[in-house]
Write a protein that holds these residues in place. Structure first.
Motif, PDB file in Angstrom:
ATOM      1  N   LYS A 205       0.814  -1.221   0.000  1.00  0.00           N
ATOM      2  CA  LYS A 205       0.000   0.000   0.000  1.00  0.00           C
ATOM      3  C   LYS A 205       0.845   1.267   0.000  1.00  0.00           C
ATOM      4  O   LYS A 205       0.313   2.375   0.176  1.00  0.00           O
ATOM      5  CB  LYS A 205      -0.909   0.006   1.231  1.00  0.00           C
ATOM      6  N   LEU A 206       2.158   1.154  -0.190  1.00  0.00           N
ATOM      7  CA  LEU A 206       3.015   2.343  -0.269  1.00  0.00           C
ATOM      8  C   LEU A 206       2.446   3.314  -1.302  1.00  0.00           C
ATOM      9  O   LEU A 206       2.020   2.892  -2.374  1.00  0.00           O
ATOM     10  CB  LEU A 206       4.420   1.936  -0.720  1.00  0.00           C
ATOM     11  N   THR A 207       2.466   4.620  -0.993  1.00  0.00           N
ATOM     12  CA  THR A 207       1.878   5.576  -1.935  1.00  0.00           C
ATOM     13  C   THR A 207       2.682   5.618  -3.231  1.00  0.00           C
ATOM     14  O   THR A 207       3.905   5.458  -3.228  1.00  0.00           O
ATOM     15  CB  THR A 207       1.864   7.004  -1.360  1.00  0.00           C
TER      16      THR A 207
ATOM     17  N   PRO B 253      10.665   3.677   1.089  1.00  0.00           N
ATOM     18  CA  PRO B 253      10.584   5.090   1.455  1.00  0.00           C
ATOM     19  C   PRO B 253       9.694   5.276   2.679  1.00  0.00           C
ATOM     20  O   PRO B 253       8.654   4.614   2.800  1.00  0.00           O
ATOM     21  CB  PRO B 253       9.962   5.755   0.226  1.00  0.00           C
ATOM     22  N   ARG B 254      10.123   6.139   3.591  1.00  0.00           N
ATOM     23  CA  ARG B 254       9.255   6.436   4.735  1.00  0.00           C
ATOM     24  C   ARG B 254       8.271   7.511   4.285  1.00  0.00           C
ATOM     25  O   ARG B 254       8.660   8.628   3.962  1.00  0.00           O
ATOM     26  CB  ARG B 254      10.080   6.948   5.921  1.00  0.00           C
TER      27      ARG B 254
ATOM     28  N   ASN C 187      11.753   6.560  14.379  1.00  0.00           N
ATOM     29  CA  ASN C 187      12.396   6.611  13.065  1.00  0.00           C
ATOM     30  C   ASN C 187      12.236   5.325  12.268  1.00  0.00           C
ATOM     31  O   ASN C 187      12.556   5.277  11.088  1.00  0.00           O
ATOM     32  CB  ASN C 187      13.884   6.947  13.221  1.00  0.00           C
ATOM     33  N   PHE C 188      11.747   4.273  12.917  1.00  0.00           N
ATOM     34  CA  PHE C 188      11.478   3.029  12.193  1.00  0.00           C
ATOM     35  C   PHE C 188      10.137   3.085  11.455  1.00  0.00           C
ATOM     36  O   PHE C 188       9.837   2.220  10.661  1.00  0.00           O
ATOM     37  CB  PHE C 188      11.446   1.833  13.163  1.00  0.00           C
ATOM     38  N   LYS C 189       9.338   4.089  11.772  1.00  0.00           N
ATOM     39  CA  LYS C 189       8.000   4.161  11.162  1.00  0.00           C
ATOM     40  C   LYS C 189       8.120   4.588   9.706  1.00  0.00           C
ATOM     41  O   LYS C 189       8.746   5.588   9.394  1.00  0.00           O
ATOM     42  CB  LYS C 189       7.151   5.167  11.926  1.00  0.00           C
ATOM     43  N   TRP C 190       7.521   3.816   8.811  1.00  0.00           N
ATOM     44  CA  TRP C 190       7.597   4.194   7.405  1.00  0.00           C
ATOM     45  C   TRP C 190       6.232   4.486   6.798  1.00  0.00           C
ATOM     46  O   TRP C 190       6.115   5.085   5.751  1.00  0.00           O
ATOM     47  CB  TRP C 190       8.299   3.101   6.573  1.00  0.00           C
ATOM     48  N   ASP C 191       5.146   4.046   7.454  1.00  0.00           N
ATOM     49  CA  ASP C 191       3.842   4.229   6.807  1.00  0.00           C
ATOM     50  C   ASP C 191       3.228   5.588   7.165  1.00  0.00           C
ATOM     51  O   ASP C 191       3.851   6.388   7.860  1.00  0.00           O
ATOM     52  CB  ASP C 191       2.901   3.073   7.165  1.00  0.00           C
ATOM     53  N   ASP C 192       2.049   5.837   6.672  1.00  0.00           N
ATOM     54  CA  ASP C 192       1.330   7.097   6.805  1.00  0.00           C
ATOM     55  C   ASP C 192       1.473   7.715   8.196  1.00  0.00           C
ATOM     56  O   ASP C 192       1.127   7.115   9.201  1.00  0.00           O
ATOM     57  CB  ASP C 192      -0.155   6.831   6.500  1.00  0.00           C
TER      58      ASP C 192
END
Lengths: 322, 496
Positions: free
Chosen positions: B136-138, B155-156, B393-398
């Motif tokens: 679901k990455l944009t 990509p974050r 900083n590990f968060k990559w989603d919305d």
């Protein structure tokens, strides 16, 4: 088959060699412990100084980290020719040279003068205290020195110097954002930080001067100034010369940290030097081969200066460094 | 001879100095491992991650332990401080000694672009579809990380419409002014903040806008006036904003504001936030979430202070918001360390799990019980809780996903603005294209232009000086960059 005849001279030479060899062997055996103690030092220099030096070879490659040293393409002197043909080269060369000259003219004599002054002091306690005080700045890191400079010299953030100027009714000077003040500030920082430290070696040299010489001179009616000119200065001359040659070796090292921290858009024209350029191109731009080539060029110039100066000094009857 | 003796004693001293130097040059990064109740089957990963706080998170941080537990991993994290992070990444790439997972910030800068193009990292594009969250990455984030058709990392995601104005609401009220809505308003408010004593202390001790060396003020004013964000499309070519006439107008306006002291003249060396936090400046331009996160000390010191944000400015091209590229940094998996596809898939599984709702809540609020309490769905922060710190900083989603927890009204407004303004976001056209010339000379080219901008704004050079700088940029390789960007742009268009 002819029998090879050895002439008496040759035999003599050989015997001498064998003897020498044996003497060497004996000496080695006798001082075995010393050589053993030397080993860590030699290893240190081999592993951490000489082996990494092989890395300069990437200056002749198009080094790609993923391909590694073995896989990268060799390009010969391409990076050097490119560097010398750039406008930037002359800018860097000029800036580095001028800063180095400032350093040599304004900074180098200062420790000698201070050491001479300290040497003339009568009260030992007073001398010690002053010595310690002027050493201290040496242990302050460049980041802190630059931070202090910002506090003192800033024009808008309430810098002390500018507040003083303003209170005398004078125009504020934007020291930090000006290309005409940059070199003076850099040299001033170096003087503030390292003059005291630089006196150590000269003071050590001064301590070695035979007091009898002074006594004899005083008998002959020499005043303080005369003693300084005719005894003290000649006594430390060789130390001055040696330090001068050593300094020439690092002539083009402009102190990366200090300059990098002081650089900004308004003074880059006069402030960009080889060291900062190598950093920009190598670490920030990732052009490892090119920046190695620039660094190698700088080191080569340093080597030439040291060897040349040493040669000249020896010509003039001084001792030199080797 | 005396000289030799002296040299001996002095060389001992020199030796001491050298030794001292070696001892002092200590290592600048901290290691972190934790004992967890995870079994032997836990995935062991070496990670290099950015540390923005003053200290790295402790190994017994509850959020960290929960993250490890939830994803069934054992993380060996090297925290590297933000100020040296990019240099450290470049040096790590050069040395070839890479961890299993690494965050790369300057993904379009030469060193890191070269690394991507040389095939140092796994191309993740073919794998994404197999994972519940990663699929679901944009598309913006993927598109803007396009390197010759590949995607070399996760990509974050970041909200697009992130930039705007942060302003002292109480100063506006004191002077009876309303929120600026155009570039002219910005100028007028800046003037009023400088001359009309907005803090009502009877002293002339304030000024309008704080700027720093990132020159966000210039970037945003130029955009509102109609120049592109970084690079735009001009007559079918990818062209830099500073070649647009509107950019010149923005430069002229800034020059005027600087000469009238509405902006701090020391911006090339001024630290960001300081003048605003010291209540000397009343406005600055940045990502608007700074308005909520950077001024806790100011609000504590001055309870009267009120901070507001604004993103919608009218201009000749309508409302435009300066956008980032829809992502911040790439999480890359080096091929040199992760050699097998099995391991790669395990790592992707780990990253995929970080996008689960449970993890979103963790990144937003921390761990229930130690960081917050939940009462009928209402979240209350616990005072002096350990916090999520840099683990976020590990968060990559919305960024706006999950329960936001106990947040300020300003934060609520900011999140709403992010959502409402997404359609107004103007993205840098150079983001999805590459240029070899830019890779080798980009840093130097950029720097020369930035220097010219600063000099023009501070009145050091005139119009001719500026034009010369642009001409020099073109000659030194800029024209070639334009050409290569345009070629790549056309190629991308043809594929669509």
């Amino acid at each position: 088959m002819a029998i090879v005849q050895t002439s008496p001279e040759k035999q003599l030479v050989r015997r001498k060699l064998v003897k020498n060899n044996r003497a060497l062997h004996r000496r080695f055996k006798r001082h075995l412990m010393f050589y053993f103690m030397l080993l860590p030092g030699v290893l240190y220099f081999l592993i951490y100084k000489y082996v990494p030096m092989l890395g300069v070879l990437i200056a002749f490659q198009n080094y790609q980290p993923f391909l590694g040293f073995a896989g990268s393409k060799w390009v010969g002197f391409q990076h050097f020719t490119y560097f010398f043909s750039e406008d930037t080269f002359w800018l860097l060369f000029r800036n580095t040279l001028i800063l180095a000259l400032y350093n040599l003219i304004f900074f180098f004599p200062l420790p000698i003068i201070i050491a001479l002054l300290l040497n003339e002091m009568r009260k030992e306690v007073f001398k010690r205290v002053i010595q310690t005080m002027i050493y201290i700045p040496h242990f302050v890191s460049w980041v802190v020195v630059v931070g202090i400079t910002y506090l003192l010299f800033s024009a808008e953030g309430g810098g002390v110097i500018n507040e003083m100027l303003a209170s005398f009714g004078m125009q504020k000077i934007n020291f930090l954002l000006s290309d005409s003040w940059f070199r003076s500030l850099i040299t001033f920082q170096v003087i503030w930080k390292d003059t005291g430290w630089g006196t150590i070696i000269f003071l050590a040299a001064l301590a070695g001067v035979d007091p009898q010489l002074y006594e004899a001179a005083r008998m002959d009616g020499a005043g303080r100034l005369r003693q300084m000119v005719h005894i003290t200065l000649p006594a430390i001359r060789s130390t001055i010369v040696i330090l001068f040659i050593l300094r020439l070796g690092s002539f083009l090292d402009s102190g990366f940290e200090q300059i990098f921290l002081m650089l900004n858009s308004m003074n880059r024209e006069v402030g960009e030097v080889f060291d900062t350029y190598v950093y920009t191109m190598g670490i920030q731009n990732g052009d490892f081969s090119y920046s190695t080539a620039v660094g190698l060029f700088k080191s080569a110039v340093g080597l030439v200066l040291v060897v040349g100066a040493n040669f000249l000094v020896k010509k003039f009857g001084e001792e030199g460094i080797y | 001879m005396r000289g030799k003796q002296l040299l001996k004693s002095s060389s001992t001293l020199l030796g001491m100095i050298v030794l001292g130097g070696t001892v002092l040059s200590a290592c600048g990064s901290a290691k972190q491992t934790a004992d967890n109740n995870n079994g032997a089957d836990a995935l062991q990963l070496k990670v290099m991650m950015i540390q923005q706080g003053p200290e790295p998170p402790k190994p017994d941080n509850p959020s960290f332990l929960k993250l490890e537990h939830y994803t069934n991993t054992k993380l060996d994290i090297t925290w590297v401080p933000a100020t040296t992070y990019d240099d450290k990444v470049n040096a790590t790439i050069a040395a070839g000694n890479l961890p299993d997972l690494m965050l790369m910030r300057n993904t379009r800068a030469s060193a890191q672009m070269n690394a991507q193009q040389s095939g140092m990292f796994w191309d993740l594009k073919p794998y994404l579809k197999d994972y519940k969250n990663l699929s679901k990455l944009t598309s913006v984030a993927i598109q803007n990380n396009n390197v010759d058709g590949h995607l070399y990392g996760i990509p974050r995601e970041r909200v697009l419409a992130r930039y705007g104005l942060i302003i002292r609401k109480d100063w506006l009220d004191n002077l009876g002014l309303s929120m600026p809505k155009t570039v002219d308003d910005i100028y007028n408010v800046a003037k009023a903040f400088t001359l009309n004593d907005p803090n009502k202390d009877g002293k002339n001790d304030t000024f309008g806008i704080q700027d720093d060396k990132s020159m966000e003020l210039l970037k945003q004013i130029a955009l509102y006036l109609g120049a592109p964000n970084g690079w735009g499309i001009q007559n079918g070519k990818v062209a830099p904003s500073f070649m647009y006439p509107q950019f010149k107008d923005a430069l002229a306006l800034l020059r005027k504001m600087n000469s009238e002291k509405l902006v701090n003249n020391d911006f090339p060396i001024a630290p960001k936030y300081d003048y605003f936090n010291q209540e000397k400046a009343g406005m600055y331009f940045s990502v608007i979430d700074d308005g909520d996160s950077r001024h806790t000390d100011l609000l504590k010191a001055d309870p009267k202070a009120q901070i507001d944000v604004q993103e919608n400015f009218d201009g000749p091209l309508g409302q435009r918001v300066r956008a980032n590229s829809g992502y911040d940094s790439l999480i890359v998996i080096p091929k040199t360390t992760v050699t097998s596809e099995t391991k790669l898939k395990q790592i992707l599984g780990f990253l995929d799990k970080l996008g689960d709702p449970q993890m979103d809540d963790l990144f937003n609020m921390g761990v229930q019980g130690s960081d917050y309490t939940m009462d009928n769905g209402k979240v209350t922060k616990i005072a002096n809780a350990p916090g999520v710190l840099d683990i976020v900083n590990f968060k990559w989603d919305d960024q706006t996903a999950g329960n936001q927890g106990d947040i300020t009204p300003l934060r609520v407004k900011i999140i709403q603005l992010f959502k409402d303004n997404e359609k107004l976001a103007v993205v840098d056209s150079s983001a999805p294209v590459t240029s070899t010339t830019y890779n080798t000379k980009g840093k130097q080219l950029d720097q020369n232009i930035t220097d010219a901008e600063v000099k023009y704004i501070l009145g050091q050079i005139d119009d001719k000086g500026w034009d010369d700088a642009v001409a020099k940029w073109q000659k030194d390789g800029g024209d070639q960059v334009i050409q290569e960007y345009t070629a790549d742009y056309n190629k991308n268009q043809a594929q669509k």
